[in-house]
Scaffold this motif. Structure first.
Motif, PDB file in Angstrom:
ATOM      1  N   ALA A   1      -1.945   4.361  -1.371  1.00  0.00           N
ATOM      2  CA  ALA A   1      -1.159   3.332  -2.044  1.00  0.00           C
ATOM      3  C   ALA A   1       0.319   3.458  -1.681  1.00  0.00           C
ATOM      4  O   ALA A   1       0.997   2.449  -1.440  1.00  0.00           O
ATOM      5  CB  ALA A   1      -1.339   3.435  -3.559  1.00  0.00           C
ATOM      6  N   TYR A   2       0.839   4.684  -1.625  1.00  0.00           N
ATOM      7  CA  TYR A   2       2.247   4.895  -1.261  1.00  0.00           C
ATOM      8  C   TYR A   2       2.519   4.434   0.171  1.00  0.00           C
ATOM      9  O   TYR A   2       3.512   3.752   0.429  1.00  0.00           O
ATOM     10  CB  TYR A   2       2.619   6.371  -1.415  1.00  0.00           C
ATOM     11  CG  TYR A   2       4.016   6.667  -0.936  1.00  0.00           C
ATOM     12  CD1 TYR A   2       5.115   6.339  -1.730  1.00  0.00           C
ATOM     13  CD2 TYR A   2       4.239   7.253   0.304  1.00  0.00           C
ATOM     14  CE1 TYR A   2       6.401   6.594  -1.292  1.00  0.00           C
ATOM     15  CE2 TYR A   2       5.526   7.506   0.748  1.00  0.00           C
ATOM     16  CZ  TYR A   2       6.598   7.184  -0.054  1.00  0.00           C
ATOM     17  OH  TYR A   2       7.877   7.418   0.387  1.00  0.00           O
TER      18      TYR A   2
ATOM     19  N   THR B   1       5.056   1.356   1.083  1.00  0.00           N
ATOM     20  CA  THR B   1       6.204   1.576   1.957  1.00  0.00           C
ATOM     21  C   THR B   1       6.127   0.696   3.189  1.00  0.00           C
ATOM     22  O   THR B   1       7.120   0.089   3.595  1.00  0.00           O
ATOM     23  CB  THR B   1       6.274   3.060   2.374  1.00  0.00           C
ATOM     24  OG1 THR B   1       6.325   3.853   1.201  1.00  0.00           O
ATOM     25  CG2 THR B   1       7.493   3.331   3.220  1.00  0.00           C
ATOM     26  N   THR B   2       4.953   0.597   3.774  1.00  0.00           N
ATOM     27  CA  THR B   2       4.792  -0.196   4.987  1.00  0.00           C
ATOM     28  C   THR B   2       5.030  -1.675   4.723  1.00  0.00           C
ATOM     29  O   THR B   2       5.710  -2.347   5.499  1.00  0.00           O
ATOM     30  CB  THR B   2       3.380   0.003   5.562  1.00  0.00           C
ATOM     31  OG1 THR B   2       3.159   1.400   5.763  1.00  0.00           O
ATOM     32  CG2 THR B   2       3.223  -0.720   6.879  1.00  0.00           C
ATOM     33  N   ILE B   3       4.526  -2.180   3.621  1.00  0.00           N
ATOM     34  CA  ILE B   3       4.658  -3.609   3.341  1.00  0.00           C
ATOM     35  C   ILE B   3       6.064  -3.952   2.860  1.00  0.00           C
ATOM     36  O   ILE B   3       6.666  -4.922   3.313  1.00  0.00           O
ATOM     37  CB  ILE B   3       3.598  -4.059   2.321  1.00  0.00           C
ATOM     38  CG1 ILE B   3       2.221  -3.994   2.961  1.00  0.00           C
ATOM     39  CG2 ILE B   3       3.886  -5.470   1.823  1.00  0.00           C
ATOM     40  CD1 ILE B   3       1.079  -4.192   1.998  1.00  0.00           C
ATOM     41  N   SER B   4       6.635  -3.154   1.936  1.00  0.00           N
ATOM     42  CA  SER B   4       7.910  -3.544   1.336  1.00  0.00           C
ATOM     43  C   SER B   4       9.134  -3.067   2.114  1.00  0.00           C
ATOM     44  O   SER B   4      10.119  -3.796   2.216  1.00  0.00           O
ATOM     45  CB  SER B   4       7.999  -3.035  -0.100  1.00  0.00           C
ATOM     46  OG  SER B   4       7.955  -1.627  -0.110  1.00  0.00           O
ATOM     47  N   ASP B   5       9.106  -1.862   2.672  1.00  0.00           N
ATOM     48  CA  ASP B   5      10.280  -1.338   3.359  1.00  0.00           C
ATOM     49  C   ASP B   5      10.278  -1.645   4.851  1.00  0.00           C
ATOM     50  O   ASP B   5      11.289  -2.057   5.407  1.00  0.00           O
ATOM     51  CB  ASP B   5      10.392   0.174   3.149  1.00  0.00           C
ATOM     52  CG  ASP B   5      10.631   0.537   1.695  1.00  0.00           C
ATOM     53  OD1 ASP B   5      11.054  -0.359   0.935  1.00  0.00           O
ATOM     54  OD2 ASP B   5      10.381   1.691   1.322  1.00  0.00           O
TER      55      ASP B   5
ATOM     56  N   THR C   1      13.110 -10.731   5.085  1.00  0.00           N
ATOM     57  CA  THR C   1      14.270  -9.879   4.878  1.00  0.00           C
ATOM     58  C   THR C   1      14.493  -9.722   3.385  1.00  0.00           C
ATOM     59  O   THR C   1      13.933 -10.472   2.587  1.00  0.00           O
ATOM     60  CB  THR C   1      15.538 -10.489   5.501  1.00  0.00           C
ATOM     61  OG1 THR C   1      15.750 -11.781   4.927  1.00  0.00           O
ATOM     62  CG2 THR C   1      15.413 -10.628   7.012  1.00  0.00           C
ATOM     63  N   THR C   2      15.345  -8.782   3.033  1.00  0.00           N
ATOM     64  CA  THR C   2      15.696  -8.606   1.632  1.00  0.00           C
ATOM     65  C   THR C   2      16.679  -9.704   1.249  1.00  0.00           C
ATOM     66  O   THR C   2      17.665  -9.919   1.956  1.00  0.00           O
ATOM     67  CB  THR C   2      16.337  -7.228   1.412  1.00  0.00           C
ATOM     68  OG1 THR C   2      15.416  -6.234   1.860  1.00  0.00           O
ATOM     69  CG2 THR C   2      16.657  -7.000  -0.044  1.00  0.00           C
TER      70      THR C   2
END
Length: 80
Positions: free
Chosen positions: A17-18, A22-26, A33-34
């Protein structure tokens, strides 16, 4: 033996899950983009001003976002 397998499965699912989060959101593997509304401090300050200016008719003024403001009002107990 089964307790070890359950604990191992829970730890493994947490790691998966971590990594997915991380892969999807960061890393943003799906693109994007943010938004500037998150990274712009002036935008946050203006939003906070508008939230604090929100009229309340039901009771005394309160802090709309107490977690970011960190100014909780604690009423002391009056001992009789």
């Amino acid at each position: 033996m089964s307790a070890a397998k359950i604990v191992g499965a829970l730890v493994a699912s947490g790691v998966v899950a971590y990594i997915c989060d991380t892969t999807i959101s960061d890393v943003k593997i799906f693109g994007g983009t943010t938004p500037s509304t998150i990274t712009n401090k002036e935008w946050q300050e203006e939003t906070d001003k508008r939230l604090q200016a929100w009229p309340r008719t039901a009771g005394p003024p309160v802090v709309m976002n107490p977690i970011s403001r960190q100014n909780f009002i604690v009423k002391s107990r009056v001992e009789e």
